[in-house]
Write an enzyme that holds these catalytic residues in place. Structure first.
Site, PDB file in Angstrom:
ATOM      1  N   CYS A  12      34.175 -28.312 -26.492  1.00 40.61           N
ATOM      2  CA  CYS A  12      32.782 -28.528 -26.867  1.00 40.61           C
ATOM      3  C   CYS A  12      32.136 -29.567 -25.943  1.00 40.61           C
ATOM      4  O   CYS A  12      32.808 -30.464 -25.434  1.00 40.61           O
ATOM      5  CB  CYS A  12      32.691 -29.001 -28.329  1.00 40.61           C
ATOM      6  SG  CYS A  12      32.699 -27.661 -29.543  1.00 40.61           S
TER       7      CYS A  12
ATOM      8  N   SER B  69      44.536 -20.661 -27.732  1.00 32.14           N
ATOM      9  CA  SER B  69      44.810 -21.957 -28.337  1.00 32.14           C
ATOM     10  C   SER B  69      43.592 -22.557 -29.031  1.00 32.14           C
ATOM     11  O   SER B  69      43.718 -23.536 -29.752  1.00 32.14           O
ATOM     12  CB  SER B  69      45.328 -22.920 -27.268  1.00 32.14           C
ATOM     13  OG  SER B  69      44.351 -23.086 -26.263  1.00 32.14           O
TER      14      SER B  69
ATOM     15  N   HIS C  58      30.370 -23.606 -30.336  1.00 27.31           N
ATOM     16  CA  HIS C  58      31.760 -23.429 -30.780  1.00 27.31           C
ATOM     17  C   HIS C  58      31.928 -22.204 -31.673  1.00 27.31           C
ATOM     18  O   HIS C  58      33.012 -21.618 -31.751  1.00 27.31           O
ATOM     19  CB  HIS C  58      32.177 -24.703 -31.528  1.00 27.31           C
ATOM     20  CG  HIS C  58      33.616 -24.739 -31.920  1.00 27.31           C
ATOM     21  ND1 HIS C  58      34.607 -25.023 -31.016  1.00 27.31           N
ATOM     22  CD2 HIS C  58      34.230 -24.519 -33.113  1.00 27.31           C
ATOM     23  CE1 HIS C  58      35.777 -24.983 -31.639  1.00 27.31           C
ATOM     24  NE2 HIS C  58      35.580 -24.681 -32.917  1.00 27.31           N
TER      25      HIS C  58
ATOM     26  N   HIS D 237      35.892 -18.987 -24.589  1.00 24.41           N
ATOM     27  CA  HIS D 237      36.288 -19.371 -23.228  1.00 24.41           C
ATOM     28  C   HIS D 237      37.231 -18.343 -22.629  1.00 24.41           C
ATOM     29  O   HIS D 237      37.810 -17.521 -23.340  1.00 24.41           O
ATOM     30  CB  HIS D 237      36.989 -20.737 -23.238  1.00 24.41           C
ATOM     31  CG  HIS D 237      38.358 -20.705 -23.846  1.00 24.41           C
ATOM     32  ND1 HIS D 237      38.575 -20.672 -25.202  1.00 24.41           N
ATOM     33  CD2 HIS D 237      39.594 -20.665 -23.283  1.00 24.41           C
ATOM     34  CE1 HIS D 237      39.873 -20.628 -25.452  1.00 24.41           C
ATOM     35  NE2 HIS D 237      40.528 -20.616 -24.295  1.00 24.41           N
TER      36      HIS D 237
ATOM     37  N   ASN E 117      41.633 -14.518 -23.314  1.00 23.21           N
ATOM     38  CA  ASN E 117      42.487 -14.287 -24.481  1.00 23.21           C
ATOM     39  C   ASN E 117      41.649 -14.591 -25.693  1.00 23.21           C
ATOM     40  O   ASN E 117      41.165 -15.716 -25.821  1.00 23.21           O
ATOM     41  CB  ASN E 117      43.666 -15.268 -24.509  1.00 23.21           C
ATOM     42  CG  ASN E 117      44.729 -14.888 -23.525  1.00 23.21           C
ATOM     43  OD1 ASN E 117      44.921 -13.709 -23.228  1.00 23.21           O
ATOM     44  ND2 ASN E 117      45.423 -15.884 -23.009  1.00 23.21           N
TER      45      ASN E 117
ATOM     46  N   CYS F  22      37.148 -30.362 -30.908  1.00 24.73           N
ATOM     47  CA  CYS F  22      37.407 -29.279 -29.937  1.00 24.73           C
ATOM     48  C   CYS F  22      37.351 -29.827 -28.519  1.00 24.73           C
ATOM     49  O   CYS F  22      36.352 -30.450 -28.137  1.00 24.73           O
ATOM     50  CB  CYS F  22      36.376 -28.169 -30.121  1.00 24.73           C
ATOM     51  SG  CYS F  22      36.346 -27.007 -28.737  1.00 24.73           S
TER      52      CYS F  22
ATOM     53  N   HIS G 229      40.467  -6.514 -12.951  1.00 22.21           N
ATOM     54  CA  HIS G 229      41.335  -6.223 -11.816  1.00 22.21           C
ATOM     55  C   HIS G 229      40.446  -5.901 -10.625  1.00 22.21           C
ATOM     56  O   HIS G 229      39.574  -5.030 -10.718  1.00 22.21           O
ATOM     57  CB  HIS G 229      42.263  -5.040 -12.133  1.00 22.21           C
ATOM     58  CG  HIS G 229      43.468  -5.445 -12.929  1.00 22.21           C
ATOM     59  ND1 HIS G 229      44.057  -4.654 -13.881  1.00 22.21           N
ATOM     60  CD2 HIS G 229      44.206  -6.591 -12.890  1.00 22.21           C
ATOM     61  CE1 HIS G 229      45.099  -5.291 -14.406  1.00 22.21           C
ATOM     62  NE2 HIS G 229      45.204  -6.466 -13.826  1.00 22.21           N
TER      63      HIS G 229
ATOM     64  N   GLY H 288      47.505 -15.487 -28.685  1.00 24.62           N
ATOM     65  CA  GLY H 288      47.980 -16.750 -28.124  1.00 24.62           C
ATOM     66  C   GLY H 288      46.869 -17.680 -27.678  1.00 24.62           C
ATOM     67  O   GLY H 288      47.111 -18.667 -26.989  1.00 24.62           O
TER      68      GLY H 288
ATOM     69  N   HIS I 207      36.936 -21.818 -29.459  1.00 22.35           N
ATOM     70  CA  HIS I 207      35.710 -22.005 -28.661  1.00 22.35           C
ATOM     71  C   HIS I 207      35.658 -20.885 -27.608  1.00 22.35           C
ATOM     72  O   HIS I 207      36.655 -20.632 -26.928  1.00 22.35           O
ATOM     73  CB  HIS I 207      35.742 -23.381 -27.981  1.00 22.35           C
ATOM     74  CG  HIS I 207      34.411 -23.751 -27.400  1.00 22.35           C
ATOM     75  ND1 HIS I 207      33.591 -24.714 -27.959  1.00 22.35           N
ATOM     76  CD2 HIS I 207      33.737 -23.266 -26.331  1.00 22.35           C
ATOM     77  CE1 HIS I 207      32.486 -24.808 -27.248  1.00 22.35           C
ATOM     78  NE2 HIS I 207      32.560 -23.935 -26.247  1.00 22.35           N
TER      79      HIS I 207
ATOM     80  N   LYS J 259      49.802  -3.569 -33.636  1.00 25.31           N
ATOM     81  CA  LYS J 259      50.725  -2.680 -32.914  1.00 25.31           C
ATOM     82  C   LYS J 259      51.819  -3.547 -32.277  1.00 25.31           C
ATOM     83  O   LYS J 259      51.510  -4.527 -31.594  1.00 25.31           O
ATOM     84  CB  LYS J 259      49.938  -1.950 -31.826  1.00 25.31           C
ATOM     85  CG  LYS J 259      50.748  -1.364 -30.702  1.00 25.31           C
ATOM     86  CD  LYS J 259      51.425  -0.083 -31.099  1.00 25.31           C
ATOM     87  CE  LYS J 259      52.285   0.446 -29.956  1.00 25.31           C
ATOM     88  NZ  LYS J 259      53.212   1.482 -30.391  1.00 25.31           N
ATOM     89  N   PHE J 260      53.067  -3.197 -32.521  1.00 31.76           N
ATOM     90  CA  PHE J 260      54.173  -3.944 -31.906  1.00 31.76           C
ATOM     91  C   PHE J 260      54.671  -3.213 -30.669  1.00 31.76           C
ATOM     92  O   PHE J 260      54.887  -2.007 -30.712  1.00 31.76           O
ATOM     93  CB  PHE J 260      55.317  -4.127 -32.903  1.00 31.76           C
ATOM     94  CG  PHE J 260      55.009  -5.159 -33.940  1.00 31.76           C
ATOM     95  CD1 PHE J 260      55.163  -6.504 -33.652  1.00 31.76           C
ATOM     96  CD2 PHE J 260      54.526  -4.792 -35.181  1.00 31.76           C
ATOM     97  CE1 PHE J 260      54.854  -7.466 -34.588  1.00 31.76           C
ATOM     98  CE2 PHE J 260      54.208  -5.757 -36.128  1.00 31.76           C
ATOM     99  CZ  PHE J 260      54.373  -7.095 -35.830  1.00 31.76           C
TER     100      PHE J 260
ATOM    101  N   GLN K   4      39.827 -17.790 -18.769  1.00 26.69           N
ATOM    102  CA  GLN K   4      40.549 -18.523 -17.732  1.00 26.69           C
ATOM    103  C   GLN K   4      40.513 -17.760 -16.422  1.00 26.69           C
ATOM    104  O   GLN K   4      40.269 -16.551 -16.405  1.00 26.69           O
ATOM    105  CB  GLN K   4      42.012 -18.695 -18.142  1.00 26.69           C
ATOM    106  CG  GLN K   4      42.228 -19.493 -19.416  1.00 26.69           C
ATOM    107  CD  GLN K   4      43.693 -19.875 -19.557  1.00 26.69           C
ATOM    108  OE1 GLN K   4      44.324 -20.356 -18.622  1.00 26.69           O
ATOM    109  NE2 GLN K   4      44.245 -19.663 -20.733  1.00 26.69           N
TER     110      GLN K   4
END
Ligand code: H2U
Length: 357
Positions: A56, A164, A116, A169, A156, A53, A284, A162, A167, A314-315, A171
């Site tokens: 880590c 990646s 992790h 985290h 996320n 990872c 926000h 999405g 772990h 849900k799409f 952004q």
């Protein structure tokens, strides 16, 4: 037959006063059968440390840098940043129709814990408080940089969103311009403040507390609710009771209460379908452009994609892409589901049940 308009029965549109947008609500449709795509939930048995990872402690990142053996939280400048600072300033324009502008910025990655195998839902409030403190420090540092006028903190969670790497985290993307979503909220909060002399959300949350039907929980300083205008099936907001433009305005007690609210919401989400619940969440808040922005009332939003189980998503397609968002189950139904859930994580409950059969 009683034919009076009923929000729980009849097709209607709801207004979002923060963005000026509308959502179509179709409660009569929520019983339709589902034969479409089923999401894979994935294995959730992660080790506390994963040598492969890149987040880590002590591991090597993709660009060759080595993470320190951090004991609680850790932040660094994103090695694959979408916004970078060394962009030559400039404009491109051809008539009224082709317009572009250079955009500089700084992107940061925020590790919530050295572990992790954890997520916010399974961290304790003190651990989450350290994440809140780091967000405040990052906001303070970034706002002092030249050309950083808006700071977007987000998380996320889950591959379906999405993310990646599992772990824990989040952004931060910070930049020169105010991006589209906060710009809409700024415009509508400004107009409300001009008209009423108070922030839009300081009028909104007591109204929801009085009506009770969309409240998930509250603590001394925050209210957690499904907004009247929610788009995603289990969309929620955490709103500070005191009008504050930015997270840097919080007192010590408010930071602790915010950590408490974040943990409780994340745990309820995991308990909803007994799965590590995916979402995009973020804060926000007022621009970091040096102006006071008294009309801004910061808040956290959670946009989870799951609809009726751990595997049905849900799409946002068709009508949603071409017209406006649409939902079947009502915000009141979602709030009641979330409100009825325990705040002890289901894995803890399973553990204590298996050790005390
Ligand atoms: P997401 O999982 O939400 O995509 O965030 C991970 C971020 O971490 C992603 O933006 C960055 C990616 O650019 N990253 C690094 O900065 N260094 C690495 O070694 C790998 C990933």
């Amino acid at each position: 037959m009683d034919n009076r308009f009923d929000l729980t029965e009849h097709s209607h549109r709801r207004y979002n006063p923060l963005t000026g947008e509308w959502v179509q609500v179709s409660p009569h449709r929520s019983k339709r059968p589902w034969q479409g795509q089923v999401e894979k939930t994935g294995e959730d048995n992660r080790p506390a440390f994963d040598p492969t990872c890149y987040l880590c402690p002590g591991n090597v990142r993709a660009n060759g840098e080595v993470n320190p053996t951090y004991p609680s939280t850790y932040s660094f400048t994103n090695d694959f940043a979408a916004l970078v600072n060394d962009v030559p300033a400039g404009d491109f324009q051809d008539g009224d129709l082709l317009l572009a502008r250079s955009e500089a910025g700084i992107c940061r990655v925020i590790c919530f814990s050295p572990r992790h195998d954890l997520t916010i839902a399974e961290m304790d409030t003190d651990g989450i408080r350290r994440v809140v403190d780091l967000w405040v420090d990052e906001y303070t540092q970034l706002s002092r940089q030249p050309n950083i006028n808006y700071i977007q903190i987000f998380e996320n969670k889950g591959t379906v969103m999405g993310c990646s790497n599992p772990h824990p985290h989040g952004q931060i993307w910070s930049q020169e311009s105010i991006p589209v979503e906060p710009a809409k909220k700024q415009q509508h909060q400004e107009a409300y403040y001009q008209r009423k002399g108070v922030t839009l959300l300081s009028d909104y949350w007591p109204l929801e507390v009085r009506r009770a039907e969309r409240i998930v929980f509250e603590n001394e300083h925050f209210v957690a609710l499904v907004p009247f205008w929610a788009v995603w099936p289990f969309e929620t907001m955490i709103i500070p009771k005191r009008a504050m433009a930015r997270i840097t305005d919080m007192t010590e007690a408010e930071r602790q209460a915010f950590a408490d609210a974040y943990r409780r919401m994340a745990t309820r989400y995991d308990n909803l379908f007994e799965v590590s619940f995916p979402y995009s969440a973020g804060i926000h808040q007022a621009p970091s452009d040096g102006a006071p922005h008294a009309a801004w009332h910061w808040h956290m939003v959670f946009y989870p994609p799951l609809l009726r189980s751990a595997t049905v998503k849900k799409f946002m397609v068709g009508y949603e892409m071409l017209a406006n968002p649409q939902r079947d189950i009502t915000p009141e139904f979602s709030a009641a589901r979330l409100r009825d859930l325990p705040e002890i994580h289901y894995k803890q409950t399973l553990l204590s049940e298996s050790s005390n059969p």
